[in-house]
Motif scaffolding. Sequence first.
Motif, PDB file in Angstrom:
ATOM      1  N   THR A   9       0.835  -1.206   0.000  1.00  0.00           N
ATOM      2  CA  THR A   9       0.000   0.000   0.000  1.00  0.00           C
ATOM      3  C   THR A   9       0.872   1.259   0.000  1.00  0.00           C
ATOM      4  O   THR A   9       0.605   2.207  -0.735  1.00  0.00           O
ATOM      5  CB  THR A   9      -0.931   0.001   1.223  1.00  0.00           C
ATOM      6  OG1 THR A   9      -1.707  -1.196   1.218  1.00  0.00           O
ATOM      7  CG2 THR A   9      -1.853   1.200   1.206  1.00  0.00           C
ATOM      8  N   LEU A  10       1.910   1.268   0.815  1.00  0.00           N
ATOM      9  CA  LEU A  10       2.830   2.406   0.843  1.00  0.00           C
ATOM     10  C   LEU A  10       3.502   2.603  -0.510  1.00  0.00           C
ATOM     11  O   LEU A  10       3.617   3.726  -1.013  1.00  0.00           O
ATOM     12  CB  LEU A  10       3.884   2.200   1.934  1.00  0.00           C
ATOM     13  CG  LEU A  10       4.937   3.289   2.061  1.00  0.00           C
ATOM     14  CD1 LEU A  10       4.290   4.603   2.473  1.00  0.00           C
ATOM     15  CD2 LEU A  10       6.010   2.874   3.040  1.00  0.00           C
ATOM     16  N   HIS A  11       3.938   1.535  -1.119  1.00  0.00           N
ATOM     17  CA  HIS A  11       4.567   1.612  -2.437  1.00  0.00           C
ATOM     18  C   HIS A  11       3.596   2.171  -3.462  1.00  0.00           C
ATOM     19  O   HIS A  11       3.958   3.024  -4.285  1.00  0.00           O
ATOM     20  CB  HIS A  11       5.045   0.218  -2.851  1.00  0.00           C
ATOM     21  CG  HIS A  11       5.791   0.194  -4.135  1.00  0.00           C
ATOM     22  ND1 HIS A  11       5.178   0.145  -5.359  1.00  0.00           N
ATOM     23  CD2 HIS A  11       7.126   0.239  -4.393  1.00  0.00           C
ATOM     24  CE1 HIS A  11       6.081   0.145  -6.312  1.00  0.00           C
ATOM     25  NE2 HIS A  11       7.270   0.203  -5.750  1.00  0.00           N
ATOM     26  N   PHE A  12       2.360   1.736  -3.439  1.00  0.00           N
ATOM     27  CA  PHE A  12       1.351   2.213  -4.384  1.00  0.00           C
ATOM     28  C   PHE A  12       1.067   3.700  -4.180  1.00  0.00           C
ATOM     29  O   PHE A  12       0.962   4.462  -5.150  1.00  0.00           O
ATOM     30  CB  PHE A  12       0.064   1.400  -4.235  1.00  0.00           C
ATOM     31  CG  PHE A  12      -1.023   1.833  -5.160  1.00  0.00           C
ATOM     32  CD1 PHE A  12      -0.963   1.535  -6.512  1.00  0.00           C
ATOM     33  CD2 PHE A  12      -2.108   2.558  -4.688  1.00  0.00           C
ATOM     34  CE1 PHE A  12      -1.972   1.937  -7.377  1.00  0.00           C
ATOM     35  CE2 PHE A  12      -3.110   2.968  -5.541  1.00  0.00           C
ATOM     36  CZ  PHE A  12      -3.036   2.655  -6.891  1.00  0.00           C
ATOM     37  N   LEU A  13       0.971   4.146  -2.910  1.00  0.00           N
ATOM     38  CA  LEU A  13       0.704   5.558  -2.640  1.00  0.00           C
ATOM     39  C   LEU A  13       1.865   6.443  -3.099  1.00  0.00           C
ATOM     40  O   LEU A  13       1.660   7.520  -3.663  1.00  0.00           O
ATOM     41  CB  LEU A  13       0.432   5.764  -1.154  1.00  0.00           C
ATOM     42  CG  LEU A  13      -0.900   5.205  -0.648  1.00  0.00           C
ATOM     43  CD1 LEU A  13      -0.983   5.352   0.860  1.00  0.00           C
ATOM     44  CD2 LEU A  13      -2.060   5.889  -1.333  1.00  0.00           C
ATOM     45  N   LEU A  14       3.087   6.001  -2.853  1.00  0.00           N
ATOM     46  CA  LEU A  14       4.242   6.767  -3.316  1.00  0.00           C
ATOM     47  C   LEU A  14       4.311   6.808  -4.834  1.00  0.00           C
ATOM     48  O   LEU A  14       4.660   7.839  -5.425  1.00  0.00           O
ATOM     49  CB  LEU A  14       5.530   6.177  -2.741  1.00  0.00           C
ATOM     50  CG  LEU A  14       5.715   6.343  -1.229  1.00  0.00           C
ATOM     51  CD1 LEU A  14       6.954   5.599  -0.763  1.00  0.00           C
ATOM     52  CD2 LEU A  14       5.798   7.811  -0.864  1.00  0.00           C
TER      53      LEU A  14
END
Length: 79
Positions: A9-14
């Motif tokens: 999720t963090l990777h997708f948001l970044l």
Amino acid sequence: MLNGNWLLTLHFLLLCGMIPYGLNTIYLTWVHLKSRSRDESLPSFRALPRVLIQLPVYNEPAVIRRLLDAVENIGYPTE
């Protein structure tokens, strides 16, 4: 132990946050290449602006002479 979903999720948001920067880079490259193809000739000497040279002078006679000599030798067009 934490599962790997938070990392994904963090990777997708970044990644979503970086997409506008990439699109802006593509747009600026396109604008640069488009404007480079125009015929942009250099301005003539008549189109150059007038220049004001301010000289910082206060009680330094030896420096003033060298400063005025240097200003006289500036190669800016006088017309």
